[in-house]
Scaffold this motif. Structure first.
Motif, PDB file in Angstrom:
ATOM      1  N   THR A  26       4.007  14.116  -4.252  1.00 25.08           N
ATOM      2  CA  THR A  26       3.071  14.272  -5.376  1.00 25.08           C
ATOM      3  C   THR A  26       1.895  13.368  -5.819  1.00 25.08           C
ATOM      4  O   THR A  26       2.372  12.660  -5.089  1.00 25.08           O
ATOM      5  CB  THR A  26       4.477  13.645  -7.037  1.00 25.08           C
ATOM      6  OG1 THR A  26       4.803  11.975  -6.601  1.00 25.08           O
ATOM      7  CG2 THR A  26       5.387  14.571  -7.423  1.00 25.08           C
ATOM      8  N   ILE A  27       1.343  12.956  -7.172  1.00 21.59           N
ATOM      9  CA  ILE A  27       0.429  12.594  -6.704  1.00 21.59           C
ATOM     10  C   ILE A  27       0.623  11.418  -7.117  1.00 21.59           C
ATOM     11  O   ILE A  27      -0.564  10.001  -6.146  1.00 21.59           O
ATOM     12  CB  ILE A  27      -0.613  12.974  -7.353  1.00 21.59           C
ATOM     13  CG1 ILE A  27      -1.914  12.170  -7.517  1.00 21.59           C
ATOM     14  CG2 ILE A  27      -0.592  12.970  -8.946  1.00 21.59           C
ATOM     15  CD1 ILE A  27      -3.189  12.665  -6.048  1.00 21.59           C
ATOM     16  N   VAL A  28       1.289  10.741  -7.483  1.00 24.60           N
ATOM     17  CA  VAL A  28       1.543   9.219  -7.660  1.00 24.60           C
ATOM     18  C   VAL A  28       2.505   8.846  -5.836  1.00 24.60           C
ATOM     19  O   VAL A  28       2.120   7.519  -6.130  1.00 24.60           O
ATOM     20  CB  VAL A  28       2.866   9.608  -8.684  1.00 24.60           C
ATOM     21  CG1 VAL A  28       3.460   7.545  -9.225  1.00 24.60           C
ATOM     22  CG2 VAL A  28       2.510   9.960  -9.690  1.00 24.60           C
ATOM     23  N   ILE A  53       1.608   9.406  -3.353  1.00 24.46           N
ATOM     24  CA  ILE A  53       0.199   9.180  -2.583  1.00 24.46           C
ATOM     25  C   ILE A  53      -0.665   7.592  -2.916  1.00 24.46           C
ATOM     26  O   ILE A  53      -0.753   7.058  -2.709  1.00 24.46           O
ATOM     27  CB  ILE A  53      -0.479  10.450  -2.621  1.00 24.46           C
ATOM     28  CG1 ILE A  53       0.343  11.743  -2.111  1.00 24.46           C
ATOM     29  CG2 ILE A  53      -1.839  10.272  -2.185  1.00 24.46           C
ATOM     30  CD1 ILE A  53      -0.605  12.953  -1.977  1.00 24.46           C
ATOM     31  N   ILE A  54      -0.751   7.512  -4.361  1.00 25.15           N
ATOM     32  CA  ILE A  54      -1.505   6.850  -4.784  1.00 25.15           C
ATOM     33  C   ILE A  54      -0.581   5.748  -4.921  1.00 25.15           C
ATOM     34  O   ILE A  54      -1.303   4.751  -4.371  1.00 25.15           O
ATOM     35  CB  ILE A  54      -2.045   6.557  -6.247  1.00 25.15           C
ATOM     36  CG1 ILE A  54      -3.244   8.144  -7.017  1.00 25.15           C
ATOM     37  CG2 ILE A  54      -2.514   5.826  -7.040  1.00 25.15           C
ATOM     38  CD1 ILE A  54      -2.697   8.270  -8.008  1.00 25.15           C
ATOM     39  N   LEU A  55       0.683   5.662  -5.055  1.00 28.51           N
ATOM     40  CA  LEU A  55       1.532   3.689  -4.202  1.00 28.51           C
ATOM     41  C   LEU A  55       1.333   3.916  -3.200  1.00 28.51           C
ATOM     42  O   LEU A  55       0.957   2.590  -2.622  1.00 28.51           O
ATOM     43  CB  LEU A  55       3.578   4.052  -5.243  1.00 28.51           C
ATOM     44  CG  LEU A  55       4.040   3.401  -4.734  1.00 28.51           C
ATOM     45  CD1 LEU A  55       3.277   1.766  -5.706  1.00 28.51           C
ATOM     46  CD2 LEU A  55       5.179   3.826  -5.115  1.00 28.51           C
ATOM     47  N   ALA A  56       1.695   5.065  -2.551  1.00 30.25           N
ATOM     48  CA  ALA A  56       1.379   4.641  -1.119  1.00 30.25           C
ATOM     49  C   ALA A  56      -0.568   4.107  -0.307  1.00 30.25           C
ATOM     50  O   ALA A  56      -0.301   2.744   0.603  1.00 30.25           O
ATOM     51  CB  ALA A  56       1.679   6.062  -0.005  1.00 30.25           C
ATOM     52  N   VAL A  57      -1.247   4.607  -0.876  1.00 26.37           N
ATOM     53  CA  VAL A  57      -2.594   4.079  -0.629  1.00 26.37           C
ATOM     54  C   VAL A  57      -2.826   2.755  -1.039  1.00 26.37           C
ATOM     55  O   VAL A  57      -3.176   1.715  -1.128  1.00 26.37           O
ATOM     56  CB  VAL A  57      -3.242   4.940  -1.563  1.00 26.37           C
ATOM     57  CG1 VAL A  57      -5.213   4.148  -0.992  1.00 26.37           C
ATOM     58  CG2 VAL A  57      -3.312   6.091  -0.489  1.00 26.37           C
ATOM     59  N   ASP A  58      -2.580   2.710  -2.410  1.00 25.16           N
ATOM     60  CA  ASP A  58      -1.833   0.999  -3.511  1.00 25.16           C
ATOM     61  C   ASP A  58      -1.725  -0.033  -1.913  1.00 25.16           C
ATOM     62  O   ASP A  58      -2.000  -0.901  -1.973  1.00 25.16           O
ATOM     63  CB  ASP A  58      -1.341   1.459  -4.202  1.00 25.16           C
ATOM     64  CG  ASP A  58      -1.536   0.455  -5.113  1.00 25.16           C
ATOM     65  OD1 ASP A  58      -2.709  -0.500  -5.229  1.00 25.16           O
ATOM     66  OD2 ASP A  58      -0.650  -0.049  -5.877  1.00 25.16           O
TER      67      ASP A  58
END
Length: 94
Positions: free
Chosen positions: A34-36, A38-43
């Motif tokens: 999910t996009i969430v 991906i965002i958490l991983a980049v964060d």
């Protein structure tokens, strides 16, 4: 045992953990379902790099690395706010 030798001994354990965490975050960033995710991983990657830069800044006694770490952490936080606002209300801006 001097402070430098203790630092290098600690870094022998910390650097492999950082690298392992970075690889796991990168896999999650590329394959996140999910996009969430991906965002958490980049964060997490951004904050790991910022923390590592802060550790190196303390060791090298360099203010430039601290300013870079703070900038990177603030950029990641700002990115989180914008993406969260976009996901909730489908708008970005003030």
């Amino acid at each position: 045992m001097s402070l430098e030798s203790e630092f290098f001994l600690l870094m022998k354990f910390v650097i492999p953990l950082y690298l392992l965490a970075f690889v796991i975050y990168a896999i999650r960033a590329f394959k996140g379902p999910t996009i969430v995710d991906i965002i958490l991983a980049v964060d997490c990657m951004s904050f790991d790099i910022a923390a590592f830069m802060a550790i190196l800044a303390v060791y090298f006694k360099s203010a430039f690395l601290i300013s870079g770490a703070i900038t990177l952490a603030l950029w990641a936080y700002l990115l989180d706010i914008y993406i969260a606002k976009h996901l909730v209300s489908k708008e970005v801006g003030a």
